[in-house]
Structures are given as C-alpha cells and as structure tokens.
Write a protein that holds these residues in place. Structure first.
Motif, PDB file in Angstrom:
ATOM      1  N   VAL A   1      -6.526  39.394 121.882  1.00 51.04           N
ATOM      2  CA  VAL A   1      -7.891  39.440 121.994  1.00 51.04           C
ATOM      3  C   VAL A   1      -8.315  38.239 121.109  1.00 51.04           C
ATOM      4  O   VAL A   1      -7.460  37.562 120.259  1.00 51.04           O
ATOM      5  CB  VAL A   1      -8.327  40.561 121.051  1.00 51.04           C
ATOM      6  N   ASP A   2      -9.385  37.598 121.480  1.00 53.40           N
ATOM      7  CA  ASP A   2     -10.000  36.682 120.622  1.00 53.40           C
ATOM      8  C   ASP A   2     -10.374  36.793 119.515  1.00 53.40           C
ATOM      9  O   ASP A   2     -11.578  37.137 119.225  1.00 53.40           O
ATOM     10  CB  ASP A   2     -10.893  35.704 121.520  1.00 53.40           C
ATOM     11  N   VAL A   3      -9.534  36.653 118.399  1.00 55.58           N
ATOM     12  CA  VAL A   3      -9.976  37.019 117.069  1.00 55.58           C
ATOM     13  C   VAL A   3      -9.959  35.468 116.301  1.00 55.58           C
ATOM     14  O   VAL A   3      -9.056  35.030 116.258  1.00 55.58           O
ATOM     15  CB  VAL A   3      -9.041  37.970 116.300  1.00 55.58           C
ATOM     16  N   VAL A   4     -11.315  35.155 115.709  1.00 54.50           N
ATOM     17  CA  VAL A   4     -11.378  34.167 114.838  1.00 54.50           C
ATOM     18  C   VAL A   4     -10.879  34.359 113.652  1.00 54.50           C
ATOM     19  O   VAL A   4     -11.326  35.456 112.971  1.00 54.50           O
ATOM     20  CB  VAL A   4     -12.728  33.574 114.866  1.00 54.50           C
ATOM     21  N   ASP A   5      -9.970  33.663 112.867  1.00 51.35           N
ATOM     22  CA  ASP A   5      -9.798  33.853 111.321  1.00 51.35           C
ATOM     23  C   ASP A   5      -8.950  35.045 111.276  1.00 51.35           C
ATOM     24  O   ASP A   5      -9.306  35.607 110.209  1.00 51.35           O
ATOM     25  CB  ASP A   5     -10.925  33.877 110.642  1.00 51.35           C
ATOM     26  N   ALA A   6      -7.924  35.369 112.130  1.00 55.01           N
ATOM     27  CA  ALA A   6      -7.337  36.426 111.756  1.00 55.01           C
ATOM     28  C   ALA A   6      -6.326  36.685 110.552  1.00 55.01           C
ATOM     29  O   ALA A   6      -5.937  35.236 110.274  1.00 55.01           O
ATOM     30  CB  ALA A   6      -6.387  36.950 113.020  1.00 55.01           C
ATOM     31  N   LYS A   7      -6.284  37.291 109.933  1.00 53.30           N
ATOM     32  CA  LYS A   7      -5.389  37.147 108.711  1.00 53.30           C
ATOM     33  C   LYS A   7      -4.795  38.370 108.160  1.00 53.30           C
ATOM     34  O   LYS A   7      -5.663  39.495 108.545  1.00 53.30           O
ATOM     35  CB  LYS A   7      -6.394  37.040 107.373  1.00 53.30           C
ATOM     36  N   TRP A   8      -3.773  38.555 107.661  1.00 54.04           N
ATOM     37  CA  TRP A   8      -2.818  39.672 107.499  1.00 54.04           C
ATOM     38  C   TRP A   8      -3.678  40.768 106.363  1.00 54.04           C
ATOM     39  O   TRP A   8      -3.557  41.911 106.624  1.00 54.04           O
ATOM     40  CB  TRP A   8      -1.358  39.585 106.947  1.00 54.04           C
ATOM     41  N   TRP A   9      -4.301  40.162 105.549  1.00 57.90           N
ATOM     42  CA  TRP A   9      -5.088  40.824 104.680  1.00 57.90           C
ATOM     43  C   TRP A   9      -6.126  41.442 104.994  1.00 57.90           C
ATOM     44  O   TRP A   9      -6.806  42.504 104.543  1.00 57.90           O
ATOM     45  CB  TRP A   9      -5.254  40.389 103.255  1.00 57.90           C
ATOM     46  N   LYS A  10      -6.613  41.036 106.277  1.00 61.38           N
ATOM     47  CA  LYS A  10      -8.041  41.584 106.545  1.00 61.38           C
ATOM     48  C   LYS A  10      -7.331  42.847 107.617  1.00 61.38           C
ATOM     49  O   LYS A  10      -8.053  43.893 107.789  1.00 61.38           O
ATOM     50  CB  LYS A  10      -8.772  40.666 107.691  1.00 61.38           C
ATOM     51  N   GLU A  11      -6.086  42.619 108.079  1.00 58.32           N
ATOM     52  CA  GLU A  11      -5.846  43.780 108.778  1.00 58.32           C
ATOM     53  C   GLU A  11      -5.065  44.924 108.122  1.00 58.32           C
ATOM     54  O   GLU A  11      -4.575  45.913 108.888  1.00 58.32           O
ATOM     55  CB  GLU A  11      -4.729  43.208 109.825  1.00 58.32           C
ATOM     56  N   GLY A  12      -4.689  44.677 106.919  1.00 58.17           N
ATOM     57  CA  GLY A  12      -4.004  45.820 106.053  1.00 58.17           C
ATOM     58  C   GLY A  12      -5.044  46.845 105.859  1.00 58.17           C
ATOM     59  O   GLY A  12      -6.182  46.918 105.869  1.00 58.17           O
ATOM     60  N   ILE A  13      -4.311  47.837 105.352  1.00 60.30           N
ATOM     61  CA  ILE A  13      -4.888  49.034 104.605  1.00 60.30           C
ATOM     62  C   ILE A  13      -4.334  49.249 103.318  1.00 60.30           C
ATOM     63  O   ILE A  13      -3.097  49.359 103.148  1.00 60.30           O
ATOM     64  CB  ILE A  13      -4.396  50.394 105.625  1.00 60.30           C
ATOM     65  N   ILE A  14      -5.057  49.200 102.237  1.00 57.56           N
ATOM     66  CA  ILE A  14      -4.883  49.331 100.935  1.00 57.56           C
ATOM     67  C   ILE A  14      -4.696  50.821 100.340  1.00 57.56           C
ATOM     68  O   ILE A  14      -5.703  51.562 100.677  1.00 57.56           O
ATOM     69  CB  ILE A  14      -5.601  48.504  99.808  1.00 57.56           C
ATOM     70  N   TYR A  15      -3.611  50.930  99.781  1.00 56.67           N
ATOM     71  CA  TYR A  15      -3.361  52.534  99.069  1.00 56.67           C
ATOM     72  C   TYR A  15      -3.427  52.151  97.540  1.00 56.67           C
ATOM     73  O   TYR A  15      -2.704  51.577  97.088  1.00 56.67           O
ATOM     74  CB  TYR A  15      -2.216  53.251  99.674  1.00 56.67           C
ATOM     75  N   GLN A  16      -4.616  52.671  96.745  1.00 54.53           N
ATOM     76  CA  GLN A  16      -4.509  52.409  95.447  1.00 54.53           C
ATOM     77  C   GLN A  16      -3.933  53.593  94.796  1.00 54.53           C
ATOM     78  O   GLN A  16      -4.247  54.824  94.657  1.00 54.53           O
ATOM     79  CB  GLN A  16      -6.053  52.537  95.127  1.00 54.53           C
ATOM     80  N   ILE A  17      -3.155  53.165  93.669  1.00 54.46           N
ATOM     81  CA  ILE A  17      -2.252  53.958  92.876  1.00 54.46           C
ATOM     82  C   ILE A  17      -2.743  54.005  91.236  1.00 54.46           C
ATOM     83  O   ILE A  17      -2.692  52.648  90.989  1.00 54.46           O
ATOM     84  CB  ILE A  17      -0.656  53.875  93.116  1.00 54.46           C
ATOM     85  N   TYR A  18      -3.055  55.107  90.913  1.00 51.81           N
ATOM     86  CA  TYR A  18      -3.342  54.960  89.554  1.00 51.81           C
ATOM     87  C   TYR A  18      -2.127  55.598  88.722  1.00 51.81           C
ATOM     88  O   TYR A  18      -1.816  56.772  88.999  1.00 51.81           O
ATOM     89  CB  TYR A  18      -4.477  56.267  89.325  1.00 51.81           C
ATOM     90  N   PRO A  19      -1.314  54.682  88.253  1.00 50.58           N
ATOM     91  CA  PRO A  19      -0.060  55.014  87.888  1.00 50.58           C
ATOM     92  C   PRO A  19       0.057  56.005  86.789  1.00 50.58           C
ATOM     93  O   PRO A  19       1.024  56.777  87.004  1.00 50.58           O
ATOM     94  CB  PRO A  19       0.410  53.627  87.065  1.00 50.58           C
TER      95      PRO A  19
END
Ligand code: NOJ
Length: 583
Positions: free
Chosen positions: A32-50
């Motif tokens: 697909v034609d994606v302008v400005d594709a970046k790995w951090w846009k495609e990521g899913i963040i899991y937040q850990i409260y240690p």
C-alpha cells in the motif's frame, strides 16, 4: 416479526463460509502507498508499571527479574514495545518520579545487570524498550539538589529555580501535589524559595541553564548507548519557564496546562535535544502533554521541525473525570477532533489508561461481572483500531478493574494523600472527595498484576506494597490464558489484526452515525482496503442503520459469537465490538 427473525444471524458456522475472525489478513505495508511509514507508528506499546508487575524476591514490590520471567508472556501479547515507568534510584515519594540518580537502578527493582538482561530479552523477541525520562524535576535527594541548596553561590545553584527571600515572596505558583497547593517551598538554609510544580520533594530543574540541558542529553545518550529504542518525556510541556515568574491571573490553576505548558523556549530545547540525541540514534521520543492548542501539538510532532516524533494529549483522559461518568458524544468528539487535526501531518498516541488514571474498564466500560469481559474487549478494540500508536496498560489485556478504596488510609499515592489534606484544609465535603477518589484515584490502576488464583494473585510471596484486587481468583492471567473466549485471548487476536493490517495503522479515519446515542462507528480506509468498526458503548442492544453495511465482505473480529445483521442495519449486543472488511 421478532428481532431475531428479522435479522440474519451470522453464527460461528456461517462465518466459516463468510470469512472468519481468525483469518490472516493479506495486506502488507509494502503493498500500500503509505507516506512516512515509520516503525514506531506501526508499533503497539505495552506499559509496565514495574512496582506492580511481578515480584521475584518476596519484598512485595515488582522487579526487573519479574519482567524477565514474563518475557514470553509479553511476546505472546503481540505488542512490539514496552514502556516501563521509572526504575531509577529514587526515594519513592512519587513512586519513582522523583529520581535521585538517573544512571542507577533502584535496588528494590534489581541491578544494572538485570536491566541489561531484560533489554536483551526484549530485543531477542523483537520488542523495543521505551525509557521514562523524568527531567522536569529531580528528587530533592539528587546530588545536584543537595549541592544547589547548600549555598547561594554553589556551582549547582542554577540547576534549579531559586527565589531569594530578600526580593520578597515570589508570585504564587500552584503545585499539583503539594498539600497546600503552593509550588514555592521556603528553605532557611539559603533564605530562599525553590520551585516544585509537583511535590516539594520534586524540585523543578532549571532548563534555561544550558548545563542542565547538557546533563539531560548525556543521560539520554547513556541509555541510548545501552540500546533503548524510545524516550517518554515526563511532564515535558512544563520544562521551559519564564524565570521572572510574573503574576498569573487569578484562578489560573484551573488551567495549569495553559499557563505552565509550552514555555518560551520549549521548541528550541527540543530541537537541541533532537540534534544532540534523537537524530544520533534510531530512537523516537514522545512527550507527555501537548500544550493547549492543536497548533502547539502540531509543532511538537511536525516531522519537518525536527523536534519530537509522538505526543499524547490529555483530553481523552479528561473525559469521565467526575462522578457523573461521561457521554459517548464527549468521548467520540474528542477522538474525532484530534484525529482530524492530525489527518495530514503529525502522529499521536491512543490510550485509555495508564498509571495516573483508573482502570480502563471501570472508567469507560462496565466492570460488573456481567459486562466486564465484553466491555474490556470493546475498549481494546477501540484502542487497537484507531489511528495513532496504541498504548496498552498492563492488566487491561485481562480486563483488570478498579479496587475502589473507601478510606484514606488505604491509599499509597502522594497525589491522593496530599490532595485529601488540601481538601480538608479548604473545608471541602470529604464524603464527596472520598467518593471521587474511590472512582478516579491513581492507585486504582496500580494494584498488582493478577497472574493466577494463588495467594496475592501470584504477584509476590511476600506482602504486596498495594493490595491485590480481591477479584483475582476470577480475573487472572492463568485462567484467561486457557479460555479461548477470554479478554486476554481477544486482546491477542486484536493485536494480531492490527499488526497484520496497515489499514488499521495508517488508514484514514471517518466517523459515521455521528449522533448515535450508543454506538461509535467509523471506517478506516487505506487505498482500496476499508474496514468498518462498530462499538456498542452501552449495556443494552443497540440498533444502527448504515449504508456501509450493504457492502460488508467479512467479519474480521467480533467479541460475540454472532452478529445480528440485516441489509443496511445491525443490532449490536451489549458492548459488542465488530470490525468488518468492506468490499
Ligand atoms: C506524570 C507522571 O505520569 C506521574 O505519574 C507523575 O506523578 C508526574 N508526571 C510527576 O512526575
């Protein structure tokens, strides 16, 4: 004609013919034609409260070895990055957001060797790591502050904001965590006041001093050299200050972001940080807070300006911050407005919970036994089908709920404890205060992870620093792992769907059925791929008519077994979430 007869029932059996939810999607970013594709846009963040994730040494506090033990679990969630709240050396006045050494690990969390092992374990599994950088303020136990307060002519004096008492009292500044609400603390040692926007043990660093900025960049480089992949900049919109500290209008504290946020040199400092650190490594940085206008927010993350890559705004979190709950209209308007402001340029974050707010399902869904699972799945569908990088807070993949403390003695959080003292001294109605706290306090989101049905939910062999929610025998990871219909296994399906479908990352967002009282409906479109997302935000069946339903090609995910659909209408069951692919 009854509803059931009127609607075609798409049952599990029918789905096999029609295209079922587990079918692997076929698109890939390259097709697909994606302008400005970046790995951090495609990521899913899991937040850990240690503190609350997993304790391995029996002191009742989670630790880095606990995360190491659960690396395969984290991987199994389909997330691609972990953001961990501060684990640096700290007197723990604000649970680690008061750092006394930015290059040392808090002993109760482990050692630097543990950190290195954890980071490697994440990287080996293709998961990035986001460091929490707390540099609007340090701890008052940091060596810089000890030096700074020792005398007016100490070389570290200008690392913080001091106001000599010979000039009289400084103009009032509001403190978010102070029991008197006063952000200036008098220190007799040098007969001066120092500034603390948060607790008095969290003095604000003086960013107008180039030496302070260089210290911060060096700290960030230290961690970037270790291999961290991103930085979350705590309270960053507040760092730059007008050091003349002019008088602010009466009542300014009701809109702190407007008066404290986006100080005079913030953009300049961010560009400096970009040149010094961010541009030198394959990392991204996200700011907590974005000022108070879209322009502010844009300027922070506009790629052409070389400042930050991502930001998160607070308006979504402001929805539902009262005893009166919230309306779907408010919720939908906030997300729609922010999406449209960033439709062409810039990138945001999407989240419904973190360590500063109540549990997602208790605030935005329905945590009664009847609807907890369905509404948790529905809210996870929302986060993972919107544009913006999603942040999923630990435990929300299980549908963990608020603990609802009743008495002030149960709280650990400085914001709750000092807020209570302040409310008392102001003569507020303390019953209302406690009721509000019970719903909205930060401790609700900080109770330990519910791993299994054993004592303390398998979080610790000792006494947990904050009690485990009593519902752990019912809501826990081990149980949900075995149940194909659990919130946890739905979460995994949903992350898979997002990871495999660029339309859910990059696709245009369009709101449908704008005024529907209970259903949030939207499409995501990328090239010729289109998905229709329908979310029932209510505990009753909800009917919706939409022309788009005539073009439904297949169901890609559904938190119920069936879908009651007619030609151009659908009846959603309580908290039902369905995503269709559209022809
Ligand atoms: C924002 C953090 O998320 C919060 O937990 C902390 O108390 C304040 N910043 C102060 O560091």
């Amino acid at each position: 004609m009854t509803m059931i007869r009127k609607y075609l029932i798409i049952s599990a059996a029918f789905l096999v013919l029609f295209g079922c939810q587990d079918q692997a999607p076929t698109e890939s970013v390259s097709s697909v034609d994606v302008v400005d594709a970046k790995w951090w846009k495609e990521g899913i963040i899991y937040q850990i409260y240690p503190r609350s994730f997993k304790d391995t040494d029996g002191d009742g506090v989670g630790d880095l070895r606990g995360v190491i033990e659960e690396l395969d679990y984290i991987k199994s969630l389909g997330v691609t990055m972990v953001w961990m709240n501060p684990f640096f050396q700290s007197p723990n006045v604000d649970n680690g957001y008061d750092v006394s050494d930015y290059r040392a690990i808090q002993p109760e969390f482990g050692t630097m060797a543990d950190f290195d092992e954890m980071l490697k374990g994440l990287h080996d599994r293709g998961i990035g790591f986001v460091l929490d950088v707390v540099v609007n303020h340090s701890s008052n136990q940091h060596e810089w502050f000890k030096q700074s307060r020792s005398s007016r002519d100490n070389p570290y004096r200008d690392y913080y904001h001091w106001w000599n008492a010979d000039k009289g009292k400084p103009n009032y500044r509001y403190s978010l965590f102070d029991e008197k609400g006063d952000a200036w603390k008098y220190d007799s040692l040098s007969d001066a006041y120092y500034l603390h926007y948060f607790a008095q043990e969290q003095p604000d660093l003086n960013w107008e001093n180039p030496k302070v900025r260089q210290e911060v960049y060096d700290i960030m480089k230290f961690w970037a050299e270790k291999g961290v992949d991103g930085f979350r900049l705590d309270a960053f919109q507040y760092v730059s200050k007008d050091t003349t500290f002019p008088l602010l209008p009466e009542g300014f504290e009701k809109d702190v972001i407007k008066y404290y946020g986006m100080g005079p040199n913030l953009h300049q400092y961010l560009r400096e940080m970009y040149d010094e650190v961010l541009s030198q490594y394959d990392v991204f940085a996200v700011s907590e807070g974005v000022g108070s206008t879209f322009q502010d927010a844009h300027d922070l993350v506009d790629a052409d300006r070389n400042e930050l890559q991502l930001a998160y705004h607070f308006q979504g979190m402001d929805v539902g911050n009262s005893l009166n709950s919230y309306t779907l209209d408010e919720f939908r308007n906030v997300y729609t407005k922010w999406d449209s402001a960033f439709a062409e340029k810039g990138w945001l974050s999407i989240f419904l919970a973190n360590h500063d707010v109540p549990r997602m399902v208790s605030k935005f869904g329905n945590d009664s036994p009847e609807f907890r699972a369905a509404s948790s799945k529905m809210l996870n569908t929302f986060i993972l089908s919107m544009r913006g990088t999603p942040y999923c807070y630990f435990g929300d993949e299980l549908g963990m709920t608020n603990i609802y403390f009743k008495s002030i003695d149960q709280y650990q959080d400085i914001a709750a404890i000092n807020g209570y003292k302040k409310a008392m001294s102001e003569g507020q109605d303390m019953d209302v205060y406690l009721e509000t706290l019970s719903l909205l306090s930060r401790d609700n989101g900080r109770t330990p992870m519910q791993w299994n049905g054993s004592d303390h939910a398998g979080f610790t062999q000792g006494t947990p620093w904050l009690p485990v929610n009593e519902n752990y025998t019912d809501i826990n990871q081990e149980k949900e792992d075995k149940d194909p219909l659990s919130v946890l296994n739905f979460f995994r399906k949903m992350t898979r769907l997002r990871n495999e479908n660029p339309v859910l990352v990059y696709g245009d967002y369009k709101l449908l059925a704008e005024t529907h009282p209970t259903v949030y409906a939207y499409t995501r479109t990328l090239g010729d791929v289109q998905m229709l997302v329908l979310l029932n935000f209510s505990e009753t069946n909800s009917k919706l008519q939409l022309p788009e339903l005539e073009s439904v090609a297949k169901i890609v995910i559904n938190n119920y077994d069936d879908v009651l659909i007619g030609d151009d209408s659908i009846q959603l069951q309580p908290y039902q979430a369905v995503i269709f692919e559209i022809k």
